[in-house]
Design a protein around this motif. Sequence first.
Motif, PDB file in Angstrom:
ATOM      1  N   VAL A 189       1.134  11.943  -9.798  1.00 21.00           N
ATOM      2  CA  VAL A 189       0.327  13.167  -9.753  1.00 21.00           C
ATOM      3  C   VAL A 189       1.214  14.403  -9.765  1.00 21.00           C
ATOM      4  CG1 VAL A 189      -1.219  14.500  -8.247  1.00 21.00           C
ATOM      5  CG2 VAL A 189      -1.672  12.094  -8.674  1.00 21.00           C
ATOM      6  N   VAL A 190       2.300  14.380  -9.010  1.00 22.78           N
ATOM      7  CA  VAL A 190       3.198  15.533  -8.966  1.00 22.78           C
ATOM      8  C   VAL A 190       3.825  15.764 -10.335  1.00 22.78           C
ATOM      9  CG1 VAL A 190       5.387  16.361  -8.006  1.00 22.78           C
ATOM     10  CG2 VAL A 190       3.632  15.436  -6.498  1.00 22.78           C
ATOM     11  N   LYS A 191       4.263  14.708 -11.000  1.00 19.01           N
ATOM     12  CA  LYS A 191       4.871  14.879 -12.326  1.00 19.01           C
ATOM     13  C   LYS A 191       3.840  15.349 -13.350  1.00 19.01           C
ATOM     14  CE  LYS A 191       8.923  12.096 -12.158  1.00 19.01           C
ATOM     15  NZ  LYS A 191       9.930  11.670 -13.084  1.00 19.01           N
ATOM     16  N   LYS A 192       2.603  14.904 -13.210  1.00 21.07           N
ATOM     17  CA  LYS A 192       1.572  15.297 -14.167  1.00 21.07           C
ATOM     18  C   LYS A 192       1.241  16.782 -14.039  1.00 21.07           C
ATOM     19  CE  LYS A 192      -2.960  14.171 -15.805  1.00 21.07           C
ATOM     20  NZ  LYS A 192      -3.357  13.123 -16.678  1.00 21.07           N
ATOM     21  N   PHE A 193       1.119  17.288 -12.812  1.00 20.11           N
ATOM     22  CA  PHE A 193       0.723  18.673 -12.615  1.00 20.11           C
ATOM     23  C   PHE A 193       1.883  19.657 -12.702  1.00 20.11           C
ATOM     24  CE2 PHE A 193      -3.052  16.726 -10.577  1.00 20.11           C
ATOM     25  CZ  PHE A 193      -3.992  17.314 -11.399  1.00 20.11           C
ATOM     26  N   THR A 194       3.103  19.197 -12.488  1.00 21.22           N
ATOM     27  CA  THR A 194       4.241  20.113 -12.601  1.00 21.22           C
ATOM     28  C   THR A 194       4.884  20.051 -13.964  1.00 21.22           C
ATOM     29  OG1 THR A 194       5.763  18.472 -11.704  1.00 21.22           O
ATOM     30  CG2 THR A 194       4.750  20.003 -10.136  1.00 21.22           C
ATOM     31  N   GLY A 195       4.457  19.156 -14.826  1.00 25.17           N
ATOM     32  CA  GLY A 195       5.046  19.042 -16.157  1.00 25.17           C
ATOM     33  C   GLY A 195       6.457  18.502 -16.098  1.00 25.17           C
ATOM     34  N   LEU A 220       0.827  -1.199   0.000  1.00 30.10           N
ATOM     35  CA  LEU A 220       0.000   0.000   0.000  1.00 30.10           C
ATOM     36  C   LEU A 220       0.865   1.254   0.000  1.00 30.10           C
ATOM     37  CD1 LEU A 220      -2.882   1.164   0.200  1.00 30.10           C
ATOM     38  CD2 LEU A 220      -2.609   1.102   2.679  1.00 30.10           C
ATOM     39  N   PHE A 221       1.929   1.253   0.769  1.00 24.89           N
ATOM     40  CA  PHE A 221       2.853   2.384   0.804  1.00 24.89           C
ATOM     41  C   PHE A 221       3.496   2.605  -0.558  1.00 24.89           C
ATOM     42  CE2 PHE A 221       7.248   3.893   1.442  1.00 24.89           C
ATOM     43  CZ  PHE A 221       6.963   5.153   1.952  1.00 24.89           C
ATOM     44  N   VAL A 222       3.944   1.539  -1.195  1.00 26.44           N
ATOM     45  CA  VAL A 222       4.574   1.659  -2.517  1.00 26.44           C
ATOM     46  C   VAL A 222       3.577   2.205  -3.534  1.00 26.44           C
ATOM     47  CG1 VAL A 222       5.538   0.306  -4.422  1.00 26.44           C
ATOM     48  CG2 VAL A 222       6.342  -0.080  -2.099  1.00 26.44           C
ATOM     49  N   ALA A 223       2.336   1.725  -3.488  1.00 28.79           N
ATOM     50  CA  ALA A 223       1.317   2.210  -4.425  1.00 28.79           C
ATOM     51  C   ALA A 223       1.004   3.686  -4.182  1.00 28.79           C
ATOM     52  CB  ALA A 223       0.053   1.365  -4.292  1.00 28.79           C
ATOM     53  N   LEU A 224       0.914   4.097  -2.925  1.00 25.56           N
ATOM     54  CA  LEU A 224       0.632   5.503  -2.631  1.00 25.56           C
ATOM     55  C   LEU A 224       1.775   6.414  -3.039  1.00 25.56           C
ATOM     56  CD1 LEU A 224      -1.140   5.191   0.831  1.00 25.56           C
ATOM     57  CD2 LEU A 224      -2.162   5.840  -1.356  1.00 25.56           C
ATOM     58  N   VAL A 225       3.004   5.997  -2.812  1.00 25.78           N
ATOM     59  CA  VAL A 225       4.150   6.806  -3.230  1.00 25.78           C
ATOM     60  C   VAL A 225       4.203   6.895  -4.751  1.00 25.78           C
ATOM     61  CG1 VAL A 225       6.676   6.877  -3.300  1.00 25.78           C
ATOM     62  CG2 VAL A 225       5.501   6.450  -1.152  1.00 25.78           C
ATOM     63  N   GLY A 226       3.949   5.783  -5.430  1.00 24.53           N
ATOM     64  CA  GLY A 226       3.922   5.808  -6.891  1.00 24.53           C
ATOM     65  C   GLY A 226       2.828   6.716  -7.415  1.00 24.53           C
ATOM     66  N   GLY A 227       1.661   6.678  -6.816  1.00 27.90           N
ATOM     67  CA  GLY A 227       0.576   7.573  -7.214  1.00 27.90           C
ATOM     68  C   GLY A 227       0.913   9.025  -6.962  1.00 27.90           C
ATOM     69  N   LEU A 228       1.535   9.314  -5.842  1.00 27.47           N
ATOM     70  CA  LEU A 228       1.934  10.680  -5.526  1.00 27.47           C
ATOM     71  C   LEU A 228       2.958  11.204  -6.524  1.00 27.47           C
ATOM     72  CD1 LEU A 228       1.758  13.056  -3.509  1.00 27.47           C
ATOM     73  CD2 LEU A 228       3.660  11.992  -2.287  1.00 27.47           C
ATOM     74  N   VAL A 229       3.938  10.381  -6.864  1.00 26.39           N
ATOM     75  CA  VAL A 229       4.945  10.787  -7.842  1.00 26.39           C
ATOM     76  C   VAL A 229       4.288  11.029  -9.199  1.00 26.39           C
ATOM     77  CG1 VAL A 229       6.956   9.959  -9.148  1.00 26.39           C
ATOM     78  CG2 VAL A 229       6.885   9.705  -6.665  1.00 26.39           C
TER      79      VAL A 229
END
Length: 72
Positions: A56-62, A45-54
């Motif tokens: 989302v951050v890459k998507k919105f920051t370009g 669950l931790f790995v999936a959440l960190v992957g999702g966070l990365v």
Amino acid sequence: MRRTFAGMPWWVKWVAIPLLVLFVFGGVITSILGALISLVFKLLLFVALVGGLVFVVKKFTGGGTKSSSRDW
């Protein structure tokens, strides 16, 4: 110890003794297995959440368009 088990029938060695071990230590075995399964689930669950966070951050920051080796 070997001489003690040598005279026993096969069903005592392979059925009765393992059942006694499960009866006596069953609670300990299940609690250890439960803790290990819980730990693995939380780790995944931790790995999936960190992957999702990365993601989302890459998507919105370009971050995917102008990446270079200095970004890390």
